[in-house]
Each structure stands twice: as structure tokens, then as C-alpha cells.
Scaffold this motif. Sequence first.
Motif, PDB file in Angstrom:
ATOM      1  N   VAL A  36      46.479  25.676  34.090  1.00  0.00           N
ATOM      2  CA  VAL A  36      45.600  25.430  32.601  1.00  0.00           C
ATOM      3  C   VAL A  36      44.315  25.441  33.827  1.00  0.00           C
ATOM      4  N   PHE A  37      42.856  26.051  32.567  1.00  0.00           N
ATOM      5  CA  PHE A  37      41.645  26.121  33.102  1.00  0.00           C
ATOM      6  C   PHE A  37      40.765  26.070  31.725  1.00  0.00           C
ATOM      7  N   GLN A  38      40.188  24.550  31.818  1.00  0.00           N
ATOM      8  CA  GLN A  38      39.603  24.508  30.624  1.00  0.00           C
ATOM      9  C   GLN A  38      39.019  23.749  30.938  1.00  0.00           C
ATOM     10  N   THR A  39      37.899  24.768  29.408  1.00  0.00           N
ATOM     11  CA  THR A  39      36.230  23.780  29.514  1.00  0.00           C
ATOM     12  C   THR A  39      35.428  23.676  30.714  1.00  0.00           C
ATOM     13  N   ASN A  40      35.441  24.532  31.868  1.00  0.00           N
ATOM     14  CA  ASN A  40      34.973  24.763  33.217  1.00  0.00           C
ATOM     15  C   ASN A  40      33.692  25.547  32.378  1.00  0.00           C
ATOM     16  N   SER A  41      32.352  24.611  33.256  1.00  0.00           N
ATOM     17  CA  SER A  41      31.037  25.838  32.912  1.00  0.00           C
ATOM     18  C   SER A  41      30.533  27.151  33.682  1.00  0.00           C
ATOM     19  N   ASN A  42      31.233  26.694  34.784  1.00  0.00           N
ATOM     20  CA  ASN A  42      31.078  28.166  35.366  1.00  0.00           C
ATOM     21  C   ASN A  42      32.245  28.973  34.418  1.00  0.00           C
ATOM     22  N   ASN A  43      32.655  29.467  36.086  1.00  0.00           N
ATOM     23  CA  ASN A  43      34.472  30.347  35.514  1.00  0.00           C
ATOM     24  C   ASN A  43      35.838  29.577  35.608  1.00  0.00           C
ATOM     25  N   GLY A  44      36.702  29.434  34.675  1.00  0.00           N
ATOM     26  CA  GLY A  44      37.789  28.831  34.892  1.00  0.00           C
ATOM     27  C   GLY A  44      38.206  29.247  37.114  1.00  0.00           C
ATOM     28  N   LEU A  45      39.117  30.192  37.178  1.00  0.00           N
ATOM     29  CA  LEU A  45      39.225  30.829  38.803  1.00  0.00           C
ATOM     30  C   LEU A  45      38.355  32.060  38.901  1.00  0.00           C
ATOM     31  N   PHE A  46      37.752  31.690  39.748  1.00  0.00           N
ATOM     32  CA  PHE A  46      37.357  32.284  41.211  1.00  0.00           C
ATOM     33  C   PHE A  46      36.932  32.666  42.313  1.00  0.00           C
ATOM     34  N   PHE A  47      37.201  34.375  42.784  1.00  0.00           N
ATOM     35  CA  PHE A  47      38.160  34.668  43.514  1.00  0.00           C
ATOM     36  C   PHE A  47      37.082  36.166  44.097  1.00  0.00           C
ATOM     37  N   ASN A  48      36.516  35.674  45.519  1.00  0.00           N
ATOM     38  CA  ASN A  48      36.041  36.327  45.974  1.00  0.00           C
ATOM     39  C   ASN A  48      35.791  36.163  47.507  1.00  0.00           C
ATOM     40  N   PRO A  49      36.879  37.035  48.297  1.00  0.00           N
ATOM     41  CA  PRO A  49      37.053  37.399  49.747  1.00  0.00           C
ATOM     42  C   PRO A  49      36.389  37.553  49.827  1.00  0.00           C
ATOM     43  N   GLY A  50      35.886  39.497  49.597  1.00  0.00           N
ATOM     44  CA  GLY A  50      35.099  40.151  50.239  1.00  0.00           C
ATOM     45  C   GLY A  50      36.762  40.940  51.183  1.00  0.00           C
ATOM     46  N   GLY A  51      36.247  42.530  51.910  1.00  0.00           N
ATOM     47  CA  GLY A  51      36.690  43.260  51.681  1.00  0.00           C
ATOM     48  C   GLY A  51      38.025  44.320  51.291  1.00  0.00           C
ATOM     49  N   ASN A  52      38.316  43.581  50.379  1.00  0.00           N
ATOM     50  CA  ASN A  52      39.372  44.826  49.613  1.00  0.00           C
ATOM     51  C   ASN A  52      40.556  45.039  50.135  1.00  0.00           C
ATOM     52  N   TRP A  88      33.700  33.025  32.807  1.00  0.00           N
ATOM     53  CA  TRP A  88      34.750  33.735  32.675  1.00  0.00           C
ATOM     54  C   TRP A  88      35.576  33.182  32.623  1.00  0.00           C
ATOM     55  N   GLY A  89      36.854  33.378  31.681  1.00  0.00           N
ATOM     56  CA  GLY A  89      37.778  33.454  32.559  1.00  0.00           C
ATOM     57  C   GLY A  89      38.796  32.777  34.356  1.00  0.00           C
ATOM     58  N   ALA A  90      38.857  33.647  34.145  1.00  0.00           N
ATOM     59  CA  ALA A  90      39.222  34.053  35.802  1.00  0.00           C
ATOM     60  C   ALA A  90      38.377  35.512  36.050  1.00  0.00           C
ATOM     61  N   TYR A  91      37.676  35.726  37.609  1.00  0.00           N
ATOM     62  CA  TYR A  91      36.767  36.346  37.332  1.00  0.00           C
ATOM     63  C   TYR A  91      36.807  36.922  39.033  1.00  0.00           C
ATOM     64  N   ILE A  92      37.504  37.768  39.052  1.00  0.00           N
ATOM     65  CA  ILE A  92      38.847  37.994  40.328  1.00  0.00           C
ATOM     66  C   ILE A  92      37.128  40.370  41.166  1.00  0.00           C
ATOM     67  N   GLN A  93      37.672  38.991  42.024  1.00  0.00           N
ATOM     68  CA  GLN A  93      36.599  40.466  42.998  1.00  0.00           C
ATOM     69  C   GLN A  93      36.824  41.177  44.500  1.00  0.00           C
ATOM     70  N   ASN A  94      36.662  42.231  44.605  1.00  0.00           N
ATOM     71  CA  ASN A  94      36.668  42.310  46.141  1.00  0.00           C
ATOM     72  C   ASN A  94      37.893  42.518  46.695  1.00  0.00           C
ATOM     73  N   PHE A  95      38.598  42.849  46.219  1.00  0.00           N
ATOM     74  CA  PHE A  95      40.797  42.834  46.826  1.00  0.00           C
ATOM     75  C   PHE A  95      40.720  43.736  46.608  1.00  0.00           C
ATOM     76  N   GLY A  96      42.385  44.192  46.877  1.00  0.00           N
ATOM     77  CA  GLY A  96      43.569  45.507  47.443  1.00  0.00           C
ATOM     78  C   GLY A  96      44.185  45.401  46.591  1.00  0.00           C
ATOM     79  N   ALA A  97      45.162  44.849  46.027  1.00  0.00           N
ATOM     80  CA  ALA A  97      46.068  44.975  44.376  1.00  0.00           C
ATOM     81  C   ALA A  97      45.683  43.567  43.709  1.00  0.00           C
ATOM     82  N   LEU A  98      45.471  44.470  42.437  1.00  0.00           N
ATOM     83  CA  LEU A  98      45.581  42.818  41.420  1.00  0.00           C
ATOM     84  C   LEU A  98      46.513  42.793  40.575  1.00  0.00           C
ATOM     85  N   ASN A  99      47.838  41.898  40.043  1.00  0.00           N
ATOM     86  CA  ASN A  99      49.071  41.803  39.413  1.00  0.00           C
ATOM     87  C   ASN A  99      48.307  40.684  38.427  1.00  0.00           C
TER      88      ASN A  99
END
Length: 409
Positions: free
Chosen positions: A221-237, A254-265
Amino acid sequence: KTKSHSLKLAVIACVAMLAAVAARAYDFHVVTAQDLQNALTSAAGNGAANNVWLTNGYYAGNFNYNSSANNNLTIQPEPGLMSTNIAIDGVGGGRDLNITGGGGSVTVSNITFIRNCGNSTIGSLRIAAGGGGTTIVDGCRFLSPTNTSAMGLEIASGLNTTIRNCLVLGKTNGSVNDGDGIYISGVTGHTWIYNCTMAGNYQGDGADITASAVLTVTNNVFQTNSNNGLFFNPGGNTALVVVSNNVFSGSVQWGAYIQNFGALNMGANIFNGNRGGGAFVYVGVTAAIGGNTFYGNGFNNNYYGGGAFIANLNMAIVTGNTFSGNSEGYGGGAAYFGTIITNIVTGNIFSGNSLLGSSGGGAAYFTGGSTASISNNTFNANTANGPGGAVFFNGSSGSTVILTGNTFT
């Protein structure tokens, strides 16, 4: 022959004794704050695996373990005690507990950490397990009282990390920043986060992750966070990401912020009431987004895609989702699809979404892609101030749009 045989037996016995010494594990049972630091200091230098057992109580101070040896360390309550029985407090002078290892495993379980370090950029519990080290944080609580400041959990290095059954609470709002609930910057292998709650982290993300080759986030559960709930940005794709069965609600961004990834499910999640938008999926190879529910996201009027922003991918497969009551100011009240080579959008429900600005697409906005295949979706009661009450296409020259079996009502 007899002397030689005896000598061999003596050598074997000596090796066995040395192996037994090397494999020895030490137990430390601590009662006071001074006991805890003494145990950590001894454990760092004894060349063995160590178990530190804490009795119930309040431990005030800045506790440190610093070892270059490849030894295992476990810190846990005495049998029968829970996280509600034991608290470690940095009393405003630094980290509650700082663990630096040389590559062994580090396990911390069932302890409460008071987020009172005097600085929102450091974690109340910091673990740097080392290059080959494994970290497990299980059943811990990270609590942020009024007028205190600190991140919850900070993972600075290690091969694999598991965070499970933890409660990470900030203050929701106020004049003193919490920082991130969980911050992971140095994991090279796999990170698992499951069965945790990250809520109310003021001026921070619920979980901020900038390194991991594989990320699995499930049943949180990601709730009422003042930036993003989940932030993932490792670079490299290249990272492999699974985000499933989570609830993302009430984030200022954003609820979930996912950037720079190879495959996302991304599957079977609920995104509700995130003011920036539900999910931000940007710069990657392939994203499969299926079976999620996006409702009541947006409202900031400053972004594209109230439910989901999906852009700069080779392929996006968006199937079986429900988008309802989302709203945004720019393109796509529910979803924005931008610069995606292949879009496959099928079997979704878009209902009651709205675009407040003039760029178009009450439900969905498509731009800059090569091929968009939109099939068997239901669009019902979506509205836009601009063109395309349901869908707006603004493809680049040579792009292809295929619509099959959709319902527009």
C-alpha cells in the motif's frame, strides 16, 4: 606408513578445528543502549557470524556496525517480543542504526525505528551490505513523530535486498520534512518489496529506488505520499520490473513512476486519487499494463494522462484495464500514449473521464507513434473541451491507426 597416516589425521583434525572456529556464531543479548553498541563493536571485529538479541525497551543513540569482513549479522528481538516492544531513536543527532558490512548477509527484523535523525536525507536505518551482500528487513516499523526528520529505511549497497511486512509512516504534512519512506541507491541485483505500507511521507516518495537490475513490488500500500508512491529510475533501459497487486492512492504527484527499464509488467494494481496521475511509464523497451484499475486520478490540470502516462517505448500492450473518472488538463483525460513504436490497446473500459484543456482526448490521446491498434474497448461518457470526446489521434507522418470492434457511447 603409520607415522604418515597419523600426520594426515592430525592435519585433518586441525583443518576441522579451524573450520569450526571460522563457522562459529556469537550471540549477544542486550538490555541497554550501551550494551547494544558494545555488541555491534564486538561483532564487527570478531570474524564470525553474529546474532544480536534485543530485550524490550527504548534504545536512544546513534548505533554503528562497521566491518570489512564477509560475515553475517542478524539483529532481532528476544523470542516472544515484537516490533511494538522495541524502539531505537537517533534523538536528532544522526542515524538510529548504521550498518556497513563487507559482503555478508544482514538481517534486521521486528524493530521500531524512530525517524529522528535531524536530516530528511538520511535513513533512520541505513544498511550497506557490500557488493555481494544480501539484505533482509522484515517486520520493522519506521515512525515519524511530530517535529522529527529522517527517511525511514536506506539501502546503500548490496547484491539482493528483501523488504517485507514493514510499516513506513511519515507525518503526511507539516513544517518538518520526512523525506523518502524507503530509499535504495546501491543494489545491483534483485530488490523485492512486498506486504509493506508506505504512507504519509511528507516531501518524499513512499519508495525511491535508483538502482536494481530486477525489481519486484507486490501486495503493498502506497498512500498519501507527497511526492510519488513508488519511484523507480535506474537508468540503462535494461531493468526487469514487476509491479503487481498494489494500491497507490492519494499521492501529490504519481502513484507509480517507472522510468528507464527493459521490460515492465504492471498488473492488477489499483490507482486512486493520485493528483499528478496514476502511473507514469516512460523511456523503456516493452511495457505490459493489464488488469489495473485507474479511478479518480489527475485533477492537477498540469499533466498528460490522468490515469496513465505512457511514452517513449518500443511497445506498449495495454489490456483489460478500467479507467474511470480520471481528469487532466492536457492530452488524455484517462491515458496518454506518446512516441511508442507499437501500441496495442485492447479490451479496456474508459468511462466518465474528462479532459479539461483543449489539446484533445477525453479518454485517450495518441501522438508520435508508428502503429496504434485499438480494439474491443468500451468508451462511455467521456468528455473533452478539445477534439475527440473519447479519443484523439495526432500521429506523426506515416503512422498507422487501426480501430476494430470498439464501442463509443
